[in-house]
Motif scaffolding. Sequence first.
Motif, mmCIF file in Angstrom:
data_model
loop_
_atom_site.group_PDB
_atom_site.id
_atom_site.type_symbol
_atom_site.label_atom_id
_atom_site.label_comp_id
_atom_site.label_asym_id
_atom_site.label_seq_id
_atom_site.Cartn_x
_atom_site.Cartn_y
_atom_site.Cartn_z
ATOM 1 N N ILE A 447 -13.292 -43.216 -18.521
ATOM 2 C CA ILE A 447 -12.525 -43.051 -19.694
ATOM 3 C C ILE A 447 -12.425 -41.412 -19.814
ATOM 4 O O ILE A 447 -13.530 -40.745 -19.660
ATOM 5 C CB ILE A 447 -13.004 -43.438 -20.874
ATOM 6 C CG1 ILE A 447 -12.152 -43.289 -22.067
ATOM 7 C CG2 ILE A 447 -14.522 -43.497 -21.008
ATOM 8 C CD1 ILE A 447 -12.367 -44.233 -23.274
ATOM 9 N N VAL A 448 -11.382 -40.846 -20.048
ATOM 10 C CA VAL A 448 -11.105 -39.455 -20.118
ATOM 11 C C VAL A 448 -10.967 -38.776 -21.421
ATOM 12 O O VAL A 448 -10.119 -39.541 -22.138
ATOM 13 C CB VAL A 448 -9.904 -38.848 -19.051
ATOM 14 C CG1 VAL A 448 -9.783 -37.443 -19.120
ATOM 15 C CG2 VAL A 448 -10.181 -39.331 -17.551
ATOM 16 N N PHE A 449 -11.564 -37.881 -21.690
ATOM 17 C CA PHE A 449 -11.413 -37.053 -23.075
ATOM 18 C C PHE A 449 -11.059 -35.749 -23.365
ATOM 19 O O PHE A 449 -11.361 -35.133 -22.416
ATOM 20 C CB PHE A 449 -12.797 -37.391 -23.731
ATOM 21 C CG PHE A 449 -13.307 -38.807 -24.192
ATOM 22 C CD1 PHE A 449 -13.195 -39.276 -25.335
ATOM 23 C CD2 PHE A 449 -14.040 -39.051 -23.269
ATOM 24 C CE1 PHE A 449 -13.473 -40.553 -25.734
ATOM 25 C CE2 PHE A 449 -14.894 -40.470 -23.507
ATOM 26 C CZ PHE A 449 -14.299 -41.313 -24.724
ATOM 27 N N THR A 450 -9.603 -35.550 -23.991
ATOM 28 C CA THR A 450 -9.226 -34.209 -23.901
ATOM 29 C C THR A 450 -8.871 -34.192 -25.422
ATOM 30 O O THR A 450 -8.614 -34.820 -26.133
ATOM 31 C CB THR A 450 -8.100 -33.805 -23.232
ATOM 32 O OG1 THR A 450 -6.898 -34.544 -23.461
ATOM 33 C CG2 THR A 450 -8.353 -34.520 -21.715
ATOM 34 N N HIS A 451 -8.732 -32.785 -25.838
ATOM 35 C CA HIS A 451 -8.407 -32.643 -27.077
ATOM 36 C C HIS A 451 -7.027 -32.729 -27.341
ATOM 37 O O HIS A 451 -6.212 -33.424 -27.951
ATOM 38 C CB HIS A 451 -8.863 -31.217 -27.817
ATOM 39 C CG HIS A 451 -8.245 -31.043 -29.188
ATOM 40 N ND1 HIS A 451 -8.809 -31.909 -30.148
ATOM 41 C CD2 HIS A 451 -7.597 -30.180 -29.793
ATOM 42 C CE1 HIS A 451 -8.187 -31.433 -31.391
ATOM 43 N NE2 HIS A 451 -7.388 -30.633 -30.870
ATOM 44 N N ASP A 452 -6.126 -31.907 -26.548
ATOM 45 C CA ASP A 452 -4.683 -31.990 -26.391
ATOM 46 C C ASP A 452 -4.192 -32.834 -25.318
ATOM 47 O O ASP A 452 -4.890 -33.237 -24.558
ATOM 48 C CB ASP A 452 -4.138 -30.630 -25.894
ATOM 49 C CG ASP A 452 -2.616 -30.254 -26.259
ATOM 50 O OD1 ASP A 452 -2.145 -31.007 -26.967
ATOM 51 O OD2 ASP A 452 -2.166 -29.265 -25.696
ATOM 52 N N SER A 453 -3.097 -33.373 -25.333
ATOM 53 C CA SER A 453 -2.467 -33.999 -24.436
ATOM 54 C C SER A 453 -2.361 -33.698 -23.072
ATOM 55 O O SER A 453 -2.096 -32.386 -22.820
ATOM 56 C CB SER A 453 -1.004 -34.641 -24.860
ATOM 57 O OG SER A 453 -0.351 -35.497 -24.043
ATOM 58 N N ILE A 454 -2.595 -34.593 -22.072
ATOM 59 C CA ILE A 454 -2.535 -34.218 -20.612
ATOM 60 C C ILE A 454 -1.077 -33.986 -20.280
ATOM 61 O O ILE A 454 -0.674 -33.625 -19.284
ATOM 62 C CB ILE A 454 -3.404 -34.943 -19.675
ATOM 63 C CG1 ILE A 454 -4.947 -34.972 -19.964
ATOM 64 C CG2 ILE A 454 -2.994 -34.850 -18.401
ATOM 65 C CD1 ILE A 454 -5.391 -33.468 -19.562
ATOM 66 N N ARG A 455 -0.307 -35.136 -20.968
ATOM 67 C CA ARG A 455 1.159 -35.126 -20.480
ATOM 68 C C ARG A 455 1.971 -34.069 -20.916
ATOM 69 O O ARG A 455 1.896 -33.362 -21.975
ATOM 70 C CB ARG A 455 1.736 -36.601 -21.423
ATOM 71 C CG ARG A 455 1.156 -37.708 -21.132
ATOM 72 C CD ARG A 455 1.492 -38.845 -22.043
ATOM 73 N NE ARG A 455 3.202 -38.969 -21.964
ATOM 74 C CZ ARG A 455 3.700 -39.424 -20.935
ATOM 75 N NH1 ARG A 455 3.145 -40.232 -20.043
ATOM 76 N NH2 ARG A 455 5.155 -39.634 -21.101
ATOM 77 N N SER A 456 2.798 -33.517 -19.978
ATOM 78 C CA SER A 456 3.621 -32.383 -20.070
ATOM 79 C C SER A 456 4.885 -32.620 -20.758
ATOM 80 O O SER A 456 5.300 -33.810 -20.737
ATOM 81 C CB SER A 456 3.792 -31.669 -18.593
ATOM 82 O OG SER A 456 2.583 -31.366 -18.023
ATOM 83 N N ALA A 457 5.537 -31.544 -21.163
ATOM 84 C CA ALA A 457 6.632 -31.647 -22.005
ATOM 85 C C ALA A 457 7.715 -32.069 -21.007
ATOM 86 O O ALA A 457 7.737 -31.305 -19.962
ATOM 87 C CB ALA A 457 6.926 -30.423 -22.729
ATOM 88 N N VAL A 458 8.614 -32.890 -21.385
ATOM 89 C CA VAL A 458 9.814 -33.150 -20.331
ATOM 90 C C VAL A 458 11.332 -32.695 -20.948
ATOM 91 O O VAL A 458 12.066 -32.489 -20.051
ATOM 92 C CB VAL A 458 9.856 -34.698 -20.203
ATOM 93 C CG1 VAL A 458 8.718 -35.132 -19.654
ATOM 94 C CG2 VAL A 458 10.281 -35.348 -21.570
ATOM 95 N N THR A 459 11.107 -31.991 -22.225
ATOM 96 C CA THR A 459 12.417 -31.556 -22.830
ATOM 97 C C THR A 459 11.764 -30.306 -23.701
ATOM 98 O O THR A 459 10.610 -29.999 -23.954
ATOM 99 C CB THR A 459 12.997 -32.468 -23.460
ATOM 100 O OG1 THR A 459 12.331 -32.690 -24.901
ATOM 101 C CG2 THR A 459 13.541 -33.902 -23.070
ATOM 102 N N ASP A 460 12.740 -29.448 -23.856
ATOM 103 C CA ASP A 460 12.342 -28.397 -24.685
ATOM 104 C C ASP A 460 12.106 -28.760 -26.272
ATOM 105 O O ASP A 460 11.911 -28.070 -27.128
ATOM 106 C CB ASP A 460 13.578 -27.212 -24.740
ATOM 107 C CG ASP A 460 13.578 -26.362 -23.764
ATOM 108 O OD1 ASP A 460 12.642 -26.551 -22.919
ATOM 109 O OD2 ASP A 460 14.479 -25.613 -23.570
ATOM 110 N N ASP A 461 12.406 -30.019 -26.719
ATOM 111 C CA ASP A 461 12.268 -30.620 -28.082
ATOM 112 C C ASP A 461 11.133 -31.355 -28.360
ATOM 113 O O ASP A 461 10.648 -31.459 -29.429
ATOM 114 C CB ASP A 461 13.608 -31.240 -28.481
ATOM 115 C CG ASP A 461 14.872 -30.394 -28.213
ATOM 116 O OD1 ASP A 461 14.640 -28.962 -28.848
ATOM 117 O OD2 ASP A 461 15.920 -30.743 -28.178
#
Length: 625
Positions: A447-461
């Motif tokens: 189980i992985v713990f991070t403060h910010d999301s690992i998922r990258s942005a896919v658009t500028d919005d």
Amino acid sequence: MNATPFNQHTHGGHTAYPDDHTFILAQPLIIRTAPEWTALTDPPQTLPAGSLVHYTNHIRTKMHSYIKLTTGYLPTADLRTHLQYGADSDPTTSLVPAIEPVLGHRYPLKGQFRLTQQRLDEHTAPSLTAPVLRTFKQGATIPYTAKLRTRHYGWLEVPHAAGNGYLPFLRYVAGIATYYGREKAGSKIVTRLIEPWTYDHNDRIRRHEDPRVPLRPTTEERSDFEHLASQIAKVAQPDAVLIGLINDTHFDSYNTEASAGTLRDLKAVSYFAKNYGLDAIVANGDLNDGVQTLDRTILDISRAVTALKLSETPFFITQGNHDDNSGFARYENGYRVGQVLTSQAALNLRNQHHSAQQIMPKTSGPAFYGKYRVSNSQISLILLDTFDIPDSAVDGYFKRNYDEAPTGLQWTGILQNIRHSRSRIRQAQADWFSQTMATLAPEEQVIVFTHDSIRSAVTDDAVGGFWTYDWFANNQQGAYAQVSSTLAAHRNQVISVMNGHTHVDDWSHDDGINWITTTCDAPDRRKTGHGQRKTATNSAWDVLVINPTQRRLSRFRYGWRDAAGSESRLRFALFGDGTDNRVPGLHEKLNKLRPAALTRNAILYNQKSKQTRQRWRGFRSNFDY
């Protein structure tokens, strides 16, 4: 409490955190040759804030307390004012902050002020009736070492060879501030900084918890604990692993009643872990708020860690964007690094305890990341640092220029090394993660713990169909793509990726992985349910029950939980998103009406980071993996 805890199979038993006779400096201190204030070493030997020292014993005099080092003596507190110079591991030493008024408090921070007033007098004390030392003329640049506020004025402490002088730099009339000049930050003249007393309401906080005293539950709290335990007992299998999870406590002894109250929530998690049986606790970032001067921030972190040690359970603290005080350095100290909690100081404060030393790798340079295998189980915890940014400065200011381009918004990068402005995973951490995942035992589940999301942005919005809008996720740097692809490649052994940061409950099942975010524990910082009560407290923390045989993760919430919801861009523009507990004053609202010249960076930022409609799915209890 029940005679027998529901979790009698706690893996590894209790973890003791004995007094190790250490002291962490909250401010620079000079070593003494004897336990006397004037017995300075020659030449003076100064230890920086955040330093950890080992001592043999305490010495008390009429005015100060000292500790004995191998190299001399170090003052630890002023016994007349109860001012603490650092955090002592001695459990008999109080860590409760002294209640002191905002007016007259000295905020130690260095800066430079450029005078625009025709002339201004410097006084021997912060009072216009005090004798005048000298007069400054328009255009003078004045270095200062601290700020103070009186009822109608803000004051700069100006150093002299023989002492200090005091110069008024702003005046309050009916709540509106009139400045006598501008702050100088590096090569720029900054129109305004947030003043250090903005987040200081210490004299209004009615009660402070003592972090060294275990929680004494109220009747209602005890009932809630019993209910939580009974719910967990219904699903926990003999091989289950139980993890306490709390994030975004934004603990601050000096700001609001709610920010000070999150220390009780940390004590509650510790109480539950010790008395009902948890295998580990994770404080998943933004443990503290980082809006006070560095001395106060260091003491608050020590208080929070002390509260977690009451659990007698392994606990781990991930890095959040507020934790290093860089927000204060950015907005209140003109981008100077003197108020930043360095990586070594953070290690000394948060991760020197026994359980943190068990993770691998034991040292990771400036970042804290690693893996902890729960004893006698198939479960491992992986902690990642999504603010993996080294300490660096040029002439006392944050270093500029990106090392690499962000994956989302193509901003110009003036905030290179401020953790409060961007998210980053360096290559060394990503390589360690790839190697660790590739060498998992066949039966091992992580189980992985991070403060910010690992998922990258896919658009500028926005970040696509998952997650509320987040500037950090839209400005990720470094090896995020490698970490994301590694997770996808080993999805069959990934229980979930847990994070916070956005202050709202949300979830998604994407790329074959459970992505789960936990709302903010601080009740006056949530996107929803501002200040509403759900249990005996305004808490919001989880117990994660992992049943490896069933391959199921169950979440049990103590306190507030968010329902699905959304927030329009218009509402955000008018009222904010609820994550800032500061109420703008009249002068601040009026200042917004004044036209201001924008730099190229500011124009680009406004164009590219416009807030879109935020949506979230709310709290969900069960996840299969």
